[in-house]
Enzyme design. Structure first.
Site, short mmCIF file in Angstrom:
data_model
loop_
_atom_site.label_atom_id
_atom_site.label_comp_id
_atom_site.label_asym_id
_atom_site.label_seq_id
_atom_site.Cartn_x
_atom_site.Cartn_y
_atom_site.Cartn_z
N GLN A 137 1.22 3.52 -4.67
CA GLN A 137 2.32 4.23 -5.34
C GLN A 137 1.82 5.27 -6.34
O GLN A 137 2.49 6.27 -6.59
CB GLN A 137 3.24 3.23 -6.05
CG GLN A 137 4.03 2.32 -5.12
CD GLN A 137 5.09 3.05 -4.32
OE1 GLN A 137 5.53 4.14 -4.67
NE2 GLN A 137 5.52 2.44 -3.22
N CYS B 261 8.92 -3.61 2.33
CA CYS B 261 8.19 -4.56 3.17
C CYS B 261 8.81 -5.95 3.13
O CYS B 261 8.44 -6.82 3.92
CB CYS B 261 6.73 -4.63 2.72
SG CYS B 261 5.87 -3.07 3.01
N SER C 264 -2.08 4.98 1.09
CA SER C 264 -1.33 5.21 2.33
C SER C 264 -0.75 6.62 2.32
O SER C 264 -0.25 7.09 1.29
CB SER C 264 -0.18 4.19 2.44
OG SER C 264 -0.02 3.74 3.75
N THR D 89 -10.28 3.79 18.14
CA THR D 89 -10.24 5.25 18.15
C THR D 89 -9.40 5.77 17.00
O THR D 89 -8.26 5.34 16.81
CB THR D 89 -9.65 5.75 19.49
OG1 THR D 89 -10.46 5.26 20.56
CG2 THR D 89 -9.61 7.27 19.53
#
Length: 386
Positions: free
Chosen positions: A179, A327, A199, A237
Site C-alpha cells: 500500500q 482479499c 504489487s 516463464t
C-alpha cells in the site's frame, strides 16, 4: 447513472500509458525471455530495462529484484523460505496483529509447523509500540515482518526505527510495502530492510505482477520450482507484458507526484469530515488523520449502521467502497485489523466502511460521494429507529 470508484486500496485502474506500453509489448515483443534467439533476447532486454526501473524506485540493485506474480507470492516467499532456511538459528518470528492475510496466513502455517510467532498488538491508531518489539526480540528471533502501511486504516508503521533496531540482530527484516509503494519515498538501505514486497496493481499497473526485493547475500531456495528463471530464484516463464506495464506505471510516479497525492488525499479526508460534521452526522474515524499516514485509505465508523447495508446502498447509488481488505471480502469473519485496534466486542467492526482514493479521484467525486453518504446514513438510521 454515473459510477464513482473509491476502492483504490483494493486495486487501481490501469493508466493509459501502462495500457499503451503493454499493447506495444504484446504486439511486437512476444518471445520467451529464456530463449536464445533474437525474439527471446529482445524480450529479455525488456525485462532487464524494467527490472532496472523497479530497482531504482526503491534504491536497490537490479539483481536484488525478484519478479513475482504479486505481493502475495512475494510475502509467502519471504516468510516461508526465510523460516525454513534459518530454522537452525531459531524458530521465533515477530509480526503484527494487523498484517495482510498474505502475511498472516503463512505465519499461521509456520505456527502449525512448530514455529513461535509473536503478534505485536496495536493501539487505536493502528500503531505498534517499539517497546513491545524490543521486549519480544530474543536470541531465537530469525525474522521480523511488519507492514509499511496498513491496507484498512492507513497507519504508517515505523519501519526505519525497526530497521535500526535490527541492524545488529540476526533477524532478517521483511516489510510488505504494497500500500505504501507509490505514495511514500522508499529507500531500502535507509530503512534497513532485507526483504520488501510490492504489487503493480496498487499503482495503476496490471494485476498479476509484483516483485520481492531481496538484499544481496540473503540466500534461500526457490519457493516455486520447475525452471531456472529469475536467476534460478523463481521458476516459470516471466510475464513480460505485465512486467513492462509495471515499469511503465513506476515511471509515472516521481517524488513530487507522491507528495502531491498524499496532500490531495489528506484534503479529501478533511473535506468528508467537515461535510459530515456540518450535516450533523454521528461518526468517528478508525485510526488517525495525519499527514504521514497512507492518506489514500480512510476508514469511518457510523454507529448503528451496518457495514453491509451501507456498502450495498452506496453501491446502488453508484459509489464503490469496501468494508475492509478485498482479499477477505467474501469472508464472514470480522475485520482482524479493527478487532486488533478496538477489541472483538467493538461495534465498529460491523459498522465501518473503507474509502480509498486514487490518482483520478476528484474533489467533485468526493462531494458527490459525501452528499450520497449523508442521505444514506440518515435514511438507514431513521429506518432502524422505527
Amino acid at each position: 447513472m454515473a459510477h464513482i470508484y473509491l476502492d483504490n486500496a483494493a486495486t487501481t485502474p490501469m493508466a493509459k500509458q501502462v495500457i499503451a506500453a503493454m499493447t506495444e509489448q504484446m504486439t511486437n515483443d512476444y518471445g520467451n525471455p529464456s530463449s536464445t534467439h533474437w525474439f527471446g533476447r529482445t524480450a529479455h532486454t525488456v525485462m532487464d530495462q524494467s527490472r532496472q526501473t523497479l530497482a531504482a524506485s526503491i534504491g536497490a540493485r537490479m539483481g536484488e529484484i525478484q519478479l513475482t506474480s504479486g505481493a502475495t507470492e512475494a510475502n509467502n516467499t519471504a516468510i516461508l523460505q526465510t523460516a525454513h532456511t534459518r530454522a537452525a538459528l531459531g524458530r521465533h518470528i515477530i509480526t503484527t496483529a494487523i498484517e495482510h492475510p498474505s502475511v498472516g496466513q503463512p505465519m499461521a502455517q509456520l505456527e502449525r509447523e512448530g514455529f513461535r510467532v509473536t503478534y505485536l498488538p496495536v493501539d487505536e491508531t493502528g500503531q505498534i509500540s517499539l517497546g513491545d518489539l524490543d521486549a519480544a526480540l530474543d536470541d531465537e528471533t530469525i525474522l521480523v515482518s511488519v507492514m509499511m502501511g496498513n491496507n484498512e486504516v492507513g497507519s504508517h508503521l515505523p519501519i526505519a526505527a525497526i530497521g535500526a533496531r535490527l541492524a545488529t540482530h540476526q533477524a532478517w527484516f521483511h516489510t510488505d510495502a504494497t500500500q505504501a509503494y507509490g505514495l511514500l519515498d522508499i529507500d531500502v538501505a535507509a530503512l534497513g530492510v532485507d526483504l520488501l514486497s510490492v504489487s503493480a496493481h496498487k499503482i495503476n499497473g496490471p494485476k498479476g505482477v509484483g516483485f520481492l526485493y531481496r538484499r544481496d547475500g540473503l540466500n534461500f531456495p526457490p519457493f516455486i520450482r520447475g525452471g531456472e528463471q529469475e536467476m534460478k530464484r523463481r521458476a516459470g516463464t516471466e510475464n513480460v507484458v505485465g512486467i513492462a506495464g509495471f515499469a511503465a506505471a513506476v515511471k509515472l510516479i516521481t517524488p513530487q507526484t507522491k507528495a502531491d497525492r498524499q496532500a490531495k488525499y489528506l484534503g479529501f479526508k478533511h473535506q468528508i469530515i467537515d461535510n459530515l460534521r456540518a450535516a450533523g452526522i454521528t461518526f468517528d474515524v478508525n485510526g488517525a488523520v495525519q499527514a504521514d499516514a497512507l492518506n489514500h485509505v480512510f476508514n469511518l465508523w457510523f454507529p448503528g449502521v451496518s457495514t453491509y447495508a451501507l456498502q450495498t446502498n452506496l453501491d446502488l447509488a453508484g459509489f464503490a467502497v469496501s468494508g475492509g481488505s478485498a482479499c477477505t471480502a467474501g469472508s464472514l469473519e470480522p475485520s482482524h485489523v479493527l478487532t486488533a485496534m478496538y477489541g472483538a466486542d467493538s461495534p465498529r467492526i460491523a459498522e465501518s466502511i473503507r474509502i480509498s482514493f486514487g490518482k483520478d479521484t476528484t474533489a467533485l467525486d468526493v462531494t458527490q460521494f459525501t452528499t450520497a453518504l449523508i442521505k444514506i446514513v440518515t435514511r438507514l438510521r431513521a429506518k432502524s429507529a422505527r
